[in-house]
Enzyme design. Structure first.
Site, PDB file in Angstrom:
ATOM      1  N   ARG A 151     -39.126   2.852   8.356  1.00  0.00           N
ATOM      2  CA  ARG A 151     -38.161   1.939   8.533  1.00  0.00           C
ATOM      3  C   ARG A 151     -38.716   0.698   7.394  1.00  0.00           C
ATOM      4  NH1 ARG A 151     -40.778  -2.099   9.598  1.00  0.00           N
ATOM      5  NH2 ARG A 151     -39.080  -3.267   8.607  1.00  0.00           N
ATOM      6  N   ALA A 177     -36.573  -1.247   3.702  1.00  0.00           N
ATOM      7  CA  ALA A 177     -35.856  -0.685   2.930  1.00  0.00           C
ATOM      8  C   ALA A 177     -36.536   0.039   1.931  1.00  0.00           C
ATOM      9  CB  ALA A 177     -34.949  -1.835   2.203  1.00  0.00           C
ATOM     10  N   ARG A 224     -28.727   5.935   7.239  1.00  0.00           N
ATOM     11  CA  ARG A 224     -28.480   4.475   7.677  1.00  0.00           C
ATOM     12  C   ARG A 224     -27.939   3.878   6.411  1.00  0.00           C
ATOM     13  NH1 ARG A 224     -33.393   0.743   8.955  1.00  0.00           N
ATOM     14  NH2 ARG A 224     -31.975  -0.289  10.088  1.00  0.00           N
ATOM     15  N   CYS A 237     -38.328 -10.726  10.019  1.00  0.00           N
ATOM     16  CA  CYS A 237     -38.521  -9.450  10.247  1.00  0.00           C
ATOM     17  C   CYS A 237     -39.588  -8.824   9.680  1.00  0.00           C
ATOM     18  CB  CYS A 237     -37.270  -8.671   9.544  1.00  0.00           C
ATOM     19  SG  CYS A 237     -36.999  -7.035   9.974  1.00  0.00           S
ATOM     20  N   SER A 282     -40.557  -7.279   5.965  1.00  0.00           N
ATOM     21  CA  SER A 282     -40.487  -6.799   4.661  1.00  0.00           C
ATOM     22  C   SER A 282     -41.619  -6.540   3.983  1.00  0.00           C
ATOM     23  CB  SER A 282     -39.757  -8.118   3.933  1.00  0.00           C
ATOM     24  OG  SER A 282     -39.965  -7.623   2.370  1.00  0.00           O
ATOM     25  N   ASP A 307     -32.296  -5.865   1.944  1.00  0.00           N
ATOM     26  CA  ASP A 307     -31.804  -4.483   2.311  1.00  0.00           C
ATOM     27  C   ASP A 307     -30.924  -4.167   1.208  1.00  0.00           C
ATOM     28  OD1 ASP A 307     -32.596  -5.417   5.215  1.00  0.00           O
ATOM     29  OD2 ASP A 307     -32.944  -3.189   5.244  1.00  0.00           O
ATOM     30  N   ASN A 318     -29.688  -8.859   4.534  1.00  0.00           N
ATOM     31  CA  ASN A 318     -31.134  -8.611   5.268  1.00  0.00           C
ATOM     32  C   ASN A 318     -30.839  -8.742   6.743  1.00  0.00           C
ATOM     33  OD1 ASN A 318     -33.897  -8.228   4.803  1.00  0.00           O
ATOM     34  ND2 ASN A 318     -34.270 -10.274   5.718  1.00  0.00           N
ATOM     35  N   LYS A 319     -32.034  -8.335   7.659  1.00  0.00           N
ATOM     36  CA  LYS A 319     -32.100  -8.404   8.925  1.00  0.00           C
ATOM     37  C   LYS A 319     -31.528  -9.277   9.640  1.00  0.00           C
ATOM     38  CE  LYS A 319     -33.625  -5.576  10.550  1.00  0.00           C
ATOM     39  NZ  LYS A 319     -32.931  -4.471  11.031  1.00  0.00           N
ATOM     40  N   LYS A 352     -32.402  -2.852  -5.011  1.00  0.00           N
ATOM     41  CA  LYS A 352     -32.025  -3.382  -4.033  1.00  0.00           C
ATOM     42  C   LYS A 352     -30.407  -3.780  -4.408  1.00  0.00           C
ATOM     43  CE  LYS A 352     -35.691  -3.014  -1.211  1.00  0.00           C
ATOM     44  NZ  LYS A 352     -36.552  -3.904  -0.866  1.00  0.00           N
TER      45      LYS A 352
HETATM   46  P1  RI2 Z   1     -38.669  -3.981   2.416  1.00  0.00           P
HETATM   47  C1  RI2 Z   1     -35.862  -4.022   6.909  1.00  0.00           C
HETATM   48  O1  RI2 Z   1     -34.801  -3.503   7.318  1.00  0.00           O
HETATM   49  C2  RI2 Z   1     -35.744  -5.414   7.018  1.00  0.00           C
HETATM   50  O2  RI2 Z   1     -34.338  -6.077   7.043  1.00  0.00           O
HETATM   51  C3  RI2 Z   1     -36.501  -6.003   5.934  1.00  0.00           C
HETATM   52  O3  RI2 Z   1     -36.259  -7.422   5.507  1.00  0.00           O
HETATM   53  C4  RI2 Z   1     -35.841  -4.977   4.808  1.00  0.00           C
HETATM   54  O4  RI2 Z   1     -35.832  -3.845   5.432  1.00  0.00           O
HETATM   55  C5  RI2 Z   1     -36.578  -4.882   3.353  1.00  0.00           C
HETATM   56  O5  RI2 Z   1     -37.916  -4.525   3.697  1.00  0.00           O
HETATM   57  P2  RI2 Z   1     -35.066  -2.249   8.814  1.00  0.00           P
HETATM   58  O6  RI2 Z   1     -35.364  -1.123   8.233  1.00  0.00           O
HETATM   59  O7  RI2 Z   1     -37.957  -3.140   1.438  1.00  0.00           O
HETATM   60  O8  RI2 Z   1     -36.071  -3.004   9.538  1.00  0.00           O
HETATM   61  O9  RI2 Z   1     -39.287  -5.297   1.607  1.00  0.00           O
HETATM   62  O10 RI2 Z   1     -34.019  -2.521   9.573  1.00  0.00           O
HETATM   63  O11 RI2 Z   1     -40.027  -3.480   3.106  1.00  0.00           O
END
Ligand code: RI2
Length: 322
Positions: free
Chosen positions: A21, A23, A64, A135, A137, A204, A214-215, A240
């Site tokens: 998980r 993005a 997703r 979250c 990221s 995301d 985003n989350k 993104k």
């Molecule tokens: P990076 C995640 O989604 C979160 O919403 C987080 O803020 C976003 O992806 C970006 O993450 P999930 O997969 O690309 O937890 O910065 O639903 O790592």
């Protein structure tokens, strides 16, 4: 045995179930899986190979719906591969080599983008800053770690991020890096907001008007930051950006199972309760001060301009895997 190898289907399932998980990570995992599945293709029928790659891409895209990094990564690879094919590259071996090259290229671009964002973002963090993040990221964490590594004394409030508690992962990552970390429940964000200098989150997807997906909970935090005049920053790679939003399409918000919130047994006792579990929300551009990208730091209104200047007319009605 199905059409695709078990290793490939494991990645598809892993993204769906959120074992893989984030993005950026799911984009890289999907592109790596496409590379590996292409490598495992046996046969010399070129049209069959192209069809195989398109089918594999469709499965990955369907995992997703919100994180646009995933389809953007696949578009990057497939647009190049299909151009080569249409220009007459007509051996499976050659197309396979090119697929591998394009996939590796995307993975490197993604990693380098995160590194550059860390450098640009850390410049926006000052010694003594108190930050808040939501979250998990990888890109936002990269910025925070970099600022810390530059010797800035910082403290970070981390929301636990219900229902899946990805905030705990962030708290683990930051605290084990040596950063002073305070874990709070999501609903305590406003309580502490007057103490916070800057909020930093990932994304995301980013829409053509500069809104950030985003989350779930991000937009509430942005609202509280706006009220408290706390700066709200987003750390996100240009991939993104959701090209569909240039033409008025909305970014689909993923709705996940109620079982992430309550058990089936509990819910069965109360048949009149309906549980909703949207995984993301939309933060309007008015609540965002800046977006940190690998091409530089921009206001939300400049973000689509930056994308168009850098990538030109990127929209095509027909997806490459169709
Ligand atoms: P990076 C995640 O989604 C979160 O919403 C987080 O803020 C976003 O992806 C970006 O993450 P999930 O997969 O690309 O937890 O910065 O639903 O790592």
């Amino acid at each position: 045995m199905g059409r695709f190898p078990r290793e490939f289907m494991d990645v598809v399932e892993g993204i769906k179930s959120m074992r893989i998980r984030g993005a950026a990570r799911i984009a890289r995992a999907a592109v790596a899986a496409l590379r590996d599945v292409g490598n495992s293709y046996e046969g010399s029928d070129v049209a069959g190979f192209i069809n195989y790659i398109k089918e594999a891409s469709k499965l990955l895209v369907a995992t997703r719906p919100t994180a646009v990094s995933l389809p953007n990564g696949l578009r990057f690879v497939l647009n190049k591969l299909l151009t080569d094919y249409s220009l007459g590259v007509d051996s499976v071996g050659e197309l396979r080599d090119r697929l591998v090259r394009y996939c590796d290229e995307f993975i490197n671009i993604s990693r380098e983008a995160a590194d550059k964002i860390a450098v640009f973002g850390a410049r926006r963090i000052e010694d003594g800053d108190i930050l808040l993040t939501h979250c998990n990221s990888s890109v936002a964490i990269g910025v925070i770690k970099r600022a810390f590594d530059e010797g800035k004394s910082i403290k970070v409030f981390v929301t636990e991020t219900r229902p899946r508690f990805q905030g705990r992962l962030t708290a683990e990552a930051l605290s084990s890096h040596g950063v002073e970390t305070i874990l709070i429940v999501d609903s305590a964000a406003r309580y502490y907001m007057n103490d916070i200098d800057k909020v930093i989150v990932g994304a995301d997807a980013i829409a053509a008007n500069g809104a950030v997906v985003n989350k779930i909970g991000t937009s509430l935090i942005a609202l509280a930051a706006h009220e408290a005049r706390t700066s709200f920053m987003v750390a996100a790679e240009t991939y993104k950006f959701s090209p569909d939003t240039l033409f008025g399409k909305l970014i689909k918000i993923e709705e996940r199972s109620y079982e992430e919130i309550v058990s089936r047994d509990w819910l069965n006792k109360y048949p009149n309760i309906n549980v909703k579990n949207p995984a993301f929300d939309v933060t309007p551009p008015e609540y965002i001060d800046l977006i940190i990208t690998e091409l530089g730091v921009v206001s939300p209104s400049m973000f689509p301009i930056l994308i168009m200047e850098r990538y030109g007319a990127i929209y095509s009605e027909l997806e490459p895997w169709e």
